[in-house]
Design an enzyme around this catalytic site. Structure first.
Site, mmCIF file in Angstrom:
data_model
loop_
_atom_site.group_PDB
_atom_site.id
_atom_site.type_symbol
_atom_site.label_atom_id
_atom_site.label_comp_id
_atom_site.label_asym_id
_atom_site.label_seq_id
_atom_site.Cartn_x
_atom_site.Cartn_y
_atom_site.Cartn_z
ATOM 1 C CG ASN A 8 -1.733 1.252 1.360
ATOM 2 O OD1 ASN A 8 -1.764 2.080 0.444
ATOM 3 N ND2 ASN A 8 -2.410 1.413 2.483
ATOM 4 C CG HIS A 94 -5.941 2.007 5.190
ATOM 5 N ND1 HIS A 94 -5.499 2.924 6.119
ATOM 6 C CD2 HIS A 94 -4.921 1.131 5.001
ATOM 7 C CE1 HIS A 94 -4.252 2.606 6.464
ATOM 8 N NE2 HIS A 94 -3.881 1.532 5.802
ATOM 9 C CD GLU A 96 -3.094 5.554 6.718
ATOM 10 O OE1 GLU A 96 -3.054 5.600 5.476
ATOM 11 O OE2 GLU A 96 -2.190 5.030 7.401
ATOM 12 C CD GLU A 165 -3.547 -2.299 7.253
ATOM 13 O OE1 GLU A 165 -2.525 -2.623 6.628
ATOM 14 O OE2 GLU A 165 -4.072 -1.174 7.148
ATOM 15 N N GLY A 171 2.541 2.443 10.698
ATOM 16 C CA GLY A 171 3.493 3.539 10.529
ATOM 17 C C GLY A 171 4.217 3.914 11.807
HETATM 18 P P1 13P Z 1 2.980 0.462 7.583
HETATM 19 O O1 13P Z 1 3.468 -0.846 7.008
HETATM 20 O O2 13P Z 1 3.699 1.653 7.041
HETATM 21 O O3 13P Z 1 2.879 0.416 9.067
HETATM 22 O O4 13P Z 1 1.471 0.630 7.039
HETATM 23 C C1 13P Z 1 0.587 -0.412 7.175
HETATM 24 C C2 13P Z 1 -0.640 -0.078 6.415
HETATM 25 O O5 13P Z 1 -1.394 0.789 6.791
HETATM 26 C C3 13P Z 1 -0.880 -0.822 5.169
HETATM 27 O O6 13P Z 1 -2.154 -0.563 4.682
#
Ligand code: 13P
Length: 247
Positions: A8, A94, A96, A165, A171
């Site tokens: 992603n 997601h 976010e 997730e 992140g």
């Molecule tokens: P990271 O691998 O940067 O922690 O992100 C995970 C993510 O949100 C994938 O959709």
């Protein structure tokens, strides 16, 4: 079942950087990958990435899809449009998008439905925040998020992919331990199995600071069928290491 490693990219990339990254990945594919690989890229680059990966083992995904079929929805992309470009997957829900764009469980369920109706595989994301984990409601939260998708999509649920997730691991460099991830994956597997016997085979990806160093241990868990990889998907060498761990 072959594992699925999906990158992603989030809101990263440029025409030049995308080309360099994909050339790096394809150059690194010296032996055939024994897993499925996808890249979920910003919508403006979908055409470019479809062209660059034509005839390769890399499938292309979007990071979102509209819940509507067509019409007056400025700024949105429909599932039919994605299909038109040769896109195979779309991430839906997601964290976010849930956090910054107000996407509810019901909206996410309808996005998954719209994707399925156009032959796009939705990668449905679920996951708890740190506050929810600390309050001991992780299971309740992920089950509620997945239940909405099951409710709206019925037997078609066997065609989706689910990504667990944990929001606190995205992140942050804080990965869920293999045991923590496996525990939630087992809950999701049981929920899918209860929906239908076929749905028990829905691939369950883990996402949240997966990297070259921790991928093998996570992917060794019985109910972890792949990864949804953010930051580490932006570097060819790191992403190739994760693909190797899954192969
Ligand atoms: P990271 O691998 O940067 O922690 O992100 C995970 C993510 O949100 C994938 O959709």
């Amino acid at each position: 079942m072959k594992k699925l490693i999906a990158g992603n990219w989030k809101m990263n990339g440029s025409l030049a950087a995308n080309e360099a990254l994909i050339k790096g990945l394809l150059a690194g594919a010296t032996t055939p990958w024994n897993c499925n690989v996808a890249l979920c890229v910003p919508s403006v680059y979908l055409s470019q990435v479809v062209a660059l990966t034509q005839g390769s083992p890399i499938a292309v995904g979007a990071q979102d899809v509209s819940q509507h079929e067509s019409g007056a929805f400025t700024g949105e992309q429909s599932a039919v449009m994605l299909r038109d470009l040769g896109v195979r997957y779309a991430i839906v829900g997601h964290s976010e998008r849930r956090q910054y764009h107000g996407e509810t469980d019901v909206v996410v369920a309808h996005k998954a439905q719209r994707a399925l109706a156009s032959g796009i595989t939705p990668i449905v994301c679920v996951g708890e925040t740190l506050a929810e984990r600390e309050a001991g409601v992780t299971e309740e939260v992920v089950k509620r998020q997945l239940a909405a998708v099951i409710h709206v999509n019925g037997h078609c649920i066997s065609e989706i992919v689910v990504a667990y997730e944990p929001v606190w691991a995205i992140g942050t460099g804080k990965t869920a331990s293999p045991e923590q991830a496996q525990a939630v994956h087992a809950v999701l597997r049981a929920q899918l199995h209860a929906a239908s016997a076929q749905s028990a085979r829905v691939p369950l990806l883990y996402g949240g600071s997966m990297n070259a160093a921790n991928a093998a241990q996570l992917l060794a868990q019985p109910d972890i069928d792949g990864g949804l990889v953010g930051g580490a998907s932006l570097k060819a060498a790191d992403f190739l290491s994760i693909i190797a761990a899954a192969s």
